[in-house]
Design an enzyme around this catalytic site. Structure first.
Site, PDB file in Angstrom:
ATOM      1  CE  LYS A 118      -1.664  -4.812  -8.383  1.00 36.01           C
ATOM      2  NZ  LYS A 118      -0.704  -4.310  -9.477  1.00 36.01           N
TER       3      LYS A 118
ATOM      4  CE1 TYR B 147      -5.034  -3.473  -7.582  1.00 35.07           C
ATOM      5  CE2 TYR B 147      -5.053  -3.804  -5.151  1.00 35.07           C
ATOM      6  CZ  TYR B 147      -4.277  -3.170  -6.446  1.00 35.07           C
ATOM      7  OH  TYR B 147      -3.513  -2.281  -6.328  1.00 35.07           O
TER       8      TYR B 147
ATOM      9  N   GLY C 126       2.267   1.059 -18.139  1.00 32.24           N
ATOM     10  CA  GLY C 126       1.206   1.852 -17.569  1.00 32.24           C
ATOM     11  C   GLY C 126       1.484   3.219 -17.310  1.00 32.24           C
TER      12      GLY C 126
HETATM   13  N1  LIG Z   1      -3.289   3.961  -5.851  1.00 35.36           N
HETATM   14  C1  LIG Z   1      -3.232   3.119  -4.832  1.00 35.36           C
HETATM   15  O1  LIG Z   1      -3.839   3.360  -3.851  1.00 35.36           O
HETATM   16  C2  LIG Z   1      -2.154   2.029  -5.009  1.00 35.36           C
HETATM   17  C3  LIG Z   1      -1.700   1.091  -3.979  1.00 35.36           C
HETATM   18  C4  LIG Z   1      -1.098   0.062  -4.003  1.00 35.36           C
HETATM   19  C5  LIG Z   1      -0.682  -0.290  -5.328  1.00 35.36           C
HETATM   20  N2  LIG Z   1      -0.960   0.190  -6.833  1.00 35.36           N
HETATM   21  C6  LIG Z   1      -0.768  -0.009  -7.687  1.00 35.36           C
HETATM   22  O2  LIG Z   1       0.173   0.880  -8.384  1.00 35.36           O
HETATM   23  C7  LIG Z   1      -0.228   0.668  -9.920  1.00 35.36           C
HETATM   24  C8  LIG Z   1      -0.706   2.232 -10.454  1.00 35.36           C
HETATM   25  O3  LIG Z   1      -1.938   2.567  -9.566  1.00 35.36           O
HETATM   26  P1  LIG Z   1      -2.232   4.011  -9.914  1.00 35.36           P
HETATM   27  O4  LIG Z   1      -3.040   4.272  -8.550  1.00 35.36           O
HETATM   28  O5  LIG Z   1      -1.384   4.940 -10.631  1.00 35.36           O
HETATM   29  O6  LIG Z   1      -3.681   3.736 -10.986  1.00 35.36           O
HETATM   30  P2  LIG Z   1      -4.225   4.356 -12.236  1.00 35.36           P
HETATM   31  O7  LIG Z   1      -4.147   5.795 -11.877  1.00 35.36           O
HETATM   32  O8  LIG Z   1      -5.483   3.842 -12.365  1.00 35.36           O
HETATM   33  O9  LIG Z   1      -3.266   4.034 -13.111  1.00 35.36           O
HETATM   34  C9  LIG Z   1      -3.379   2.668 -13.855  1.00 35.36           C
HETATM   35  C10 LIG Z   1      -2.409   2.718 -15.104  1.00 35.36           C
HETATM   36  O10 LIG Z   1      -2.216   1.495 -15.738  1.00 35.36           O
HETATM   37  C11 LIG Z   1      -2.574   1.525 -17.093  1.00 35.36           C
HETATM   38  N3  LIG Z   1      -3.247   0.390 -17.586  1.00 35.36           N
HETATM   39  C12 LIG Z   1      -4.173  -0.293 -17.136  1.00 35.36           C
HETATM   40  N4  LIG Z   1      -4.463  -1.494 -17.841  1.00 35.36           N
HETATM   41  C13 LIG Z   1      -3.443  -1.481 -18.860  1.00 35.36           C
HETATM   42  C14 LIG Z   1      -3.189  -2.477 -19.910  1.00 35.36           C
HETATM   43  N5  LIG Z   1      -3.834  -3.345 -20.265  1.00 35.36           N
HETATM   44  N6  LIG Z   1      -2.148  -2.116 -20.504  1.00 35.36           N
HETATM   45  C15 LIG Z   1      -1.195  -0.973 -20.292  1.00 35.36           C
HETATM   46  N7  LIG Z   1      -1.515  -0.236 -19.362  1.00 35.36           N
HETATM   47  C16 LIG Z   1      -2.681  -0.287 -18.509  1.00 35.36           C
HETATM   48  C17 LIG Z   1      -3.615   2.553 -17.320  1.00 35.36           C
HETATM   49  O11 LIG Z   1      -4.035   3.005 -18.452  1.00 35.36           O
HETATM   50  P3  LIG Z   1      -5.416   3.624 -18.986  1.00 35.36           P
HETATM   51  O12 LIG Z   1      -5.051   5.134 -18.895  1.00 35.36           O
HETATM   52  O13 LIG Z   1      -5.293   3.257 -20.296  1.00 35.36           O
HETATM   53  O14 LIG Z   1      -6.336   2.808 -18.232  1.00 35.36           O
HETATM   54  C18 LIG Z   1      -3.186   3.546 -16.318  1.00 35.36           C
HETATM   55  O15 LIG Z   1      -1.959   4.352 -17.017  1.00 35.36           O
HETATM   56  C19 LIG Z   1      -1.324  -0.442  -9.991  1.00 35.36           C
HETATM   57  O16 LIG Z   1      -0.290  -1.589 -10.385  1.00 35.36           O
HETATM   58  C20 LIG Z   1      -1.767  -0.537  -8.822  1.00 35.36           C
HETATM   59  O17 LIG Z   1      -2.367  -1.572  -8.324  1.00 35.36           O
HETATM   60  C21 LIG Z   1      -1.742   1.649  -6.462  1.00 35.36           C
END
Ligand SMILES: NC(=O)c1ccc[n+]([C@@H]2O[C@H](COP(=O)([O-])OP(=O)(O)OC[C@H]3O[C@@H](n4cnc5c(N)ncnc54)[C@H](OP(=O)(O)O)[C@@H]3O)[C@@H](O)[C@H]2O)c1
Length: 245
Positions: free
Chosen positions: A158, A154, A16
């Site tokens: 997780k 979610y 990702g």
């Molecule tokens: N942001 C928060 O507040 C937060 C808090 C706690 C934990 N997290 C965790 O941190 C991680 C990153 O979050 P983020 O905020 O950076 O989210 P994000 O900006 O939505 O990025 C998610 C990434 O995952 C990729 N992805 C989704 N489905 C995929 C698949 N099937 N195969 C390969 N790549 C895939 C997306 O690719 P596409 O561009 O193709 O969609 C994107 O690059 C996640 O696991 C999330 O649960 C985030």
């Protein structure tokens, strides 16, 4: 070994990486001297730009919930010589109150967040067994520990990572394979930004330190992928500013 030295030359696979936290983790790892093999799903100009700056960055496109993508990512790392660490960052959310949640959304969230982690773990461990060394970092969420209204799928997916991490650590403890869960709170990256402003405000208020920065979490993930973290195993690291209810 300390600081950047502990990442210098290490081969790290990441999922990702196209945007959000994953992109920031890729950048941090590269800046600290790691060799990065990055999975991405949708084309990403930001990732291409990063490769211009760090031509050694290897990009592998694929849906990480499909076995072929996990196999290809691990194979690309092995072509560089070995696989020191894997960071499963790819994740999605489909938020809805439980009674309104379509089963398709539940399934899709589990497909990416948990099935993806299983497939990656399976193939990464196979490579790590040969070298009798390896680290798997699972990016989870505070929601998996404390729950979060509207995030049943979610949070459950997780939380599944926590069981997976603890089990992989036990199965391969004598092969030098370590796991860790990194559970951030609300961040200033994609999934956090996508939330309704009122929800952001309410969630930020639950952390003693408010909203977290993706760059700090990326630095924590980079540390966990480094040799400096070698004695950390089978635990959940909360990086949420102190979540309270
Ligand atoms: N942001 C928060 O507040 C937060 C808090 C706690 C934990 N997290 C965790 O941190 C991680 C990153 O979050 P983020 O905020 O950076 O989210 P994000 O900006 O939505 O990025 C998610 C990434 O995952 C990729 N992805 C989704 N489905 C995929 C698949 N099937 N195969 C390969 N790549 C895939 C997306 O690719 P596409 O561009 O193709 O969609 C994107 O690059 C996640 O696991 C999330 O649960 C985030």
């Amino acid at each position: 070994m300390t600081g950047t030295e502990a990442l210098e030359g290490r081969i790290v696979a990441l999922t990702g990486a196209g945007r959000g936290l994953g992109l920031q983790i890729a950048r941090t790892l590269l800046e600290r001297g790691a060799r990065v093999v990055a999975n991405f799903r949708s084309p990403s100009a930001d990732l291409e730009q990063l490769r211009e700056k760090f031509p050694e960055l290897v990009l592998v496109q694929g849906d990480i919930a499909e076995e072929e993508a996990a196999i290809e990512l691990v194979a690309a790392a092995r072509r560089l010589g070995r696989l020191d660490a894997v960071i499963h960052n790819a994740g999605i959310a489909r938020d809805q109150l439980l009674v309104r949640m379509p089963v398709e959304d539940w399934d899709e969230v589990h497909r990416v967040n948990l099935r993806g982690a299983f497939l990656l773990s399976k193939h990464a461990v196979k490579a790590m067994l040969r070298q009798r060394y390896g680290r798997i970092v699972y990016i989870s969420s505070g929601a998996a520990i404390l729950g979060n209204a509207g995030q049943a799928a979610y949070a459950a997916s997780k939380a599944g990572l926590h069981g997976l991490s603890a089990t992989v650590a036990q199965e391969y403890r004598s092969y030098g394979i370590r796991t860790v869960v990194l559970a951030p709170g609300l961040l200033d990256t994609g999934l956090g930004e996508a939330l309704d402003e009122k929800i952001i405000e309410e969630k930020a208020g639950r952390s003693m330190l408010g909203i977290g920065s993706g760059t700090q979490i990326a630095a924590t993930a980079a540390f966990l992928a480094s040799a400096d973290a070698d004695y950390i195993n089978a635990v959940i690291i909360r990086a949420d500013g102190g979540l309270v209810y």
